[in-house]
Design a protein around this motif. Sequence first.
Motif, short mmCIF file in Angstrom:
data_model
loop_
_atom_site.label_atom_id
_atom_site.label_comp_id
_atom_site.label_asym_id
_atom_site.label_seq_id
_atom_site.Cartn_x
_atom_site.Cartn_y
_atom_site.Cartn_z
N LEU A 1 0.82 -1.20 0.00
CA LEU A 1 0.00 0.00 0.00
C LEU A 1 0.86 1.26 0.00
O LEU A 1 0.67 2.18 -0.80
CB LEU A 1 -0.88 -0.05 1.25
N ARG A 2 1.87 1.26 0.89
CA ARG A 2 2.74 2.43 1.01
C ARG A 2 3.48 2.68 -0.31
O ARG A 2 3.57 3.79 -0.79
CB ARG A 2 3.74 2.19 2.13
N ARG A 3 4.01 1.58 -0.87
CA ARG A 3 4.78 1.73 -2.11
C ARG A 3 3.91 2.27 -3.24
O ARG A 3 4.34 3.13 -4.00
CB ARG A 3 5.34 0.38 -2.55
N GLU A 4 2.68 1.76 -3.33
CA GLU A 4 1.82 2.21 -4.43
C GLU A 4 1.46 3.68 -4.25
O GLU A 4 1.42 4.44 -5.22
CB GLU A 4 0.55 1.36 -4.50
N LEU A 5 1.18 4.07 -3.00
CA LEU A 5 0.85 5.48 -2.77
C LEU A 5 2.04 6.36 -3.11
O LEU A 5 1.89 7.44 -3.67
CB LEU A 5 0.43 5.71 -1.31
N ARG B 1 2.06 11.99 -6.75
CA ARG B 1 1.49 13.23 -7.24
C ARG B 1 -0.03 13.09 -7.40
O ARG B 1 -0.79 13.96 -7.01
CB ARG B 1 2.13 13.62 -8.57
N GLN B 2 -0.42 11.94 -7.95
CA GLN B 2 -1.85 11.72 -8.15
C GLN B 2 -2.58 11.59 -6.82
O GLN B 2 -3.66 12.15 -6.63
CB GLN B 2 -2.04 10.45 -8.98
N SER B 3 -1.95 10.85 -5.89
CA SER B 3 -2.57 10.68 -4.57
C SER B 3 -2.75 12.03 -3.89
O SER B 3 -3.80 12.33 -3.33
CB SER B 3 -1.70 9.79 -3.68
N VAL B 4 -1.68 12.84 -3.96
CA VAL B 4 -1.75 14.16 -3.33
C VAL B 4 -2.84 15.00 -4.00
O VAL B 4 -3.61 15.70 -3.33
CB VAL B 4 -0.38 14.87 -3.40
N GLU C 1 -5.69 1.68 -0.26
CA GLU C 1 -5.06 2.88 -0.79
C GLU C 1 -6.04 4.04 -0.77
O GLU C 1 -5.73 5.15 -0.35
CB GLU C 1 -4.57 2.65 -2.22
N SER C 2 -7.29 3.76 -1.22
CA SER C 2 -8.30 4.81 -1.25
C SER C 2 -8.62 5.31 0.16
O SER C 2 -8.78 6.51 0.37
CB SER C 2 -9.58 4.30 -1.89
N ALA C 3 -8.71 4.38 1.10
CA ALA C 3 -9.06 4.78 2.46
C ALA C 3 -8.00 5.71 3.03
O ALA C 3 -8.33 6.72 3.66
CB ALA C 3 -9.22 3.55 3.35
N VAL C 4 -6.73 5.38 2.78
CA VAL C 4 -5.66 6.25 3.29
C VAL C 4 -5.78 7.63 2.66
O VAL C 4 -5.72 8.66 3.35
CB VAL C 4 -4.27 5.63 2.99
N LEU D 1 6.63 -8.11 -13.08
CA LEU D 1 6.89 -7.87 -11.66
C LEU D 1 6.12 -6.62 -11.24
O LEU D 1 5.86 -5.73 -12.05
CB LEU D 1 8.39 -7.66 -11.43
N VAL D 2 5.73 -6.58 -9.96
CA VAL D 2 5.08 -5.38 -9.45
C VAL D 2 6.17 -4.32 -9.29
O VAL D 2 7.12 -4.52 -8.54
CB VAL D 2 4.39 -5.64 -8.09
N PRO D 3 6.06 -3.22 -10.05
CA PRO D 3 7.19 -2.30 -10.15
C PRO D 3 7.60 -1.63 -8.83
O PRO D 3 8.74 -1.24 -8.68
CB PRO D 3 6.71 -1.25 -11.16
N THR D 4 6.66 -1.51 -7.90
CA THR D 4 7.01 -0.80 -6.66
C THR D 4 7.62 -1.71 -5.62
O THR D 4 8.13 -1.24 -4.62
CB THR D 4 5.75 -0.16 -6.04
N LEU D 5 7.53 -3.00 -5.85
CA LEU D 5 8.01 -3.92 -4.82
C LEU D 5 9.42 -4.40 -5.14
O LEU D 5 9.80 -4.54 -6.31
CB LEU D 5 7.06 -5.12 -4.71
N SER D 6 10.19 -4.66 -4.10
CA SER D 6 11.55 -5.15 -4.28
C SER D 6 11.49 -6.61 -4.76
O SER D 6 10.43 -7.23 -4.76
CB SER D 6 12.31 -5.08 -2.96
N ALA D 7 12.65 -7.13 -5.14
CA ALA D 7 12.73 -8.52 -5.59
C ALA D 7 12.13 -9.45 -4.55
O ALA D 7 11.28 -10.29 -4.85
CB ALA D 7 14.18 -8.87 -5.86
#
Lengths: 471, 249
Positions: free
Chosen positions: A7-11, A16-19, A362-365, B94-100
């Motif tokens: 979740l953190r990584r995707e946000l 920029r979009q989240s903000v 993600e949306s909830a955050v 691979l999920v681009p935001t996640l590490s290996a």
Amino acid sequence: MFFVTYLRRELRRRMRQSVFIMLGLALGVGLVVTVMAVSSGMQQAQGNVLQGLYGIGTDLTVTKSPPPFKADDNNGFRITMTPSGAEVCDNGKCSSGAQTIDNLNGLSYGPLPYSTIAEVAKLGKVQAVGGGLVLTDQQMVVPASVATGGALPTSTSFYVDGVDFTHSTLGPYTDGKVTSGRSFAAGDASANVAVVDSNYASAHSLKLGATVTVAKTPFTVIGQVTQPQGSQPPDVYIPLARAQALATSQGKKLTGEVNSIYVTAVSAADIPTVQAEIGRLLPSATVTSPSSLANEVTGSLANTARLTSSLGRWLAVLVLLTAFAVASLLTIAAVTRRVREFGTLKALGWRSRRVIAQVMGESAVIGIVGGLLGVGVGFAGSAVIKAVAPKLSATVVTATGQHLTSATPSGSTSYDPTITRTVPITMSAPVTLDAILLAVVLAVIGALLAGSIGSWRIAQLRPADALARVA
Amino acid sequence: MYELTQVTRNYQKGRRTVSAVRDLSLTVDDGEWLAVQGRTGHGKSTLLHLLGGLDRPSSGSIDFDGRDLSGLKETQLTRVRCESFGYVFQTFNLVPTLSAAENVEAALVPMGIRGPERRRRVGAALESVGLADRMRHVPTELSGGQQQRVAIARAIVKEPKVLLADEPTGNLDEETRDDIVNLLEKLWLERGLTMILITHDSSVAKRAQRVGVMKNGNLSILRDSRRAERRRPEQRKAVAPEGEPEPAS
Ligand SMILES: Nc1ncnc2c1ncn2[C@@H]1O[C@H](COP(=O)(O)OP(=O)(O)OP(=O)(O)O)[C@@H](O)[C@H]1O
Ligand SMILES: [Mg+2]
């Protein structure tokens, strides 16, 4: 935890979009908070005005409309000024030449017998009843004559309240604090003594022991009272018996009469019942509650209240809906861009529910942060409103029952003087806890709405189709 | 392992019906390595999706270890995918935001494996693809070959029965391609996997036990060396890295 990490990584990836979504929600929600703050400020201000006019602790006032006014030679107060001389007619009694008029009128309301107070007191759910005379003292210096087209003399007026201090603790007088001198004592019931409002006293340099003239009768100032801020108190308080002796209503003495009865109900919930009972007891009287009084207030306060309740509300709703729509569209776009990612996760054995939980998380955050920012925006908005808001005023217009005519060779012009009472209002916009909760809830709802639209797309997704797409 | 009977998968394209897979019957043995070749658009990926429970046939049955995949409910199918199939894609996915390490971990999340056991398995999987020192790197910090190794680690970490690979070397240069094929072969040997590999590349296909060609939605077997190989284990040893154990036969 994997959920949180992902979740953190995707946000962060879509920072920029989240903000952007957060700020959109914050703006919408902040406006809602601001509008709510302004309208609760308005309510407070209106409450202050009404309490000032009718007394703290008064739930209901009972008044009667004056008898219909027929403007003929025998009715009303008529001043005629021509180049050849002036004539003043008071309900058919005329006198001519230069003179000073000083009348104490109770024309706004019709008279009610003093015994009505006891009758109302006998009704159920009534806690306390009091009565008084709400009067206007009107003074004018009429010259011997007025040249053709010349200016009419202006009248001055002030409010006089006949206080039934030996019996009642209701009505406008009881709100005031005696700031100098003394209050009425039992022995003052038929004395020519007055307590004046401190603002009126300083405007007219009335010290203790000075004389204030009411209906051509000198009253000695024995004390000054200060009324709560934002109220519109009477200017001069005199004993009820003196007021009854000196005042007239359409030419009739008001001996043994009152024109305002103040009622307190046992509890706020009983107000409608008491109102109905009084209505049955006194069918011709007007029973007024604070809520019905709100309609009588005009002026910038009323305009602002109307503006916030219409324009402000619509603006807030519009911005909020726009924010919701933008959040939804951006979420759909983000989900569409991640279709292959979700397809891969499904191929790894992730259930749709888990993928959806991720997106909803993600949306909830975004919603929670947006809501909190929105509360901040709301506080800022309320601060800005406090800082830049123009001074507002509430205006209550009362008829004096007088009729002025100026006769000239080309005809006559006339007007009915009214008394305009204007109360300055300090605008406040308090952010309430309710508003804060609503803000956060709204933002979260908006974000989750966007999330569910995105999730709906995920649920539709068949992994094979998702993987077939070449990003 | 697999028993496909008269499997057809139709796609509706406007008014026209395209049969991506048509009347295909196929048996896949436990632990075999099948390579599928074929020209583009002839239904290779569609077949692989059907075998992996990512798609359902329009008609026919796909028996996997005694269960008909075409008749399973979505949740059951998800369960089978989660436990039995490992996928490797041409574009790594691979999920681009996640590490290996986190990408590999993602495969264990739905299995409910947590804590130290999860970390241990992720570490072991990355080690077996030779990326123990790249755990914290995100995909953009890895080369194509390394990304595909992460994807392979992600596919095997849950110890699946079947490894399905759709052109796993399609986006790689020749040398990297050979590395990846060697790695796949090593894992196949070590783990007794059933491996189904789609490739355009004959030099990759020829390493498999059995090679088929998809044409107009149907598969015809070109070469079958399953029996021959069983008789000549020393040849298989030649392509396996040094010191690797013999596959169970
Ligand atoms: N989702 C879909 N909707 C409609 N038609 C599809 C869909 N997926 C595949 N097809 C069609 O099915 C046929 C087989 O497609 P498939 O992807 O299996 O081919 P392929 O052999 O994997 O080709 P390539 O080597 O290019 O990957 C093609 O004609 C394709 O257009
Ligand atoms: Mg393909």
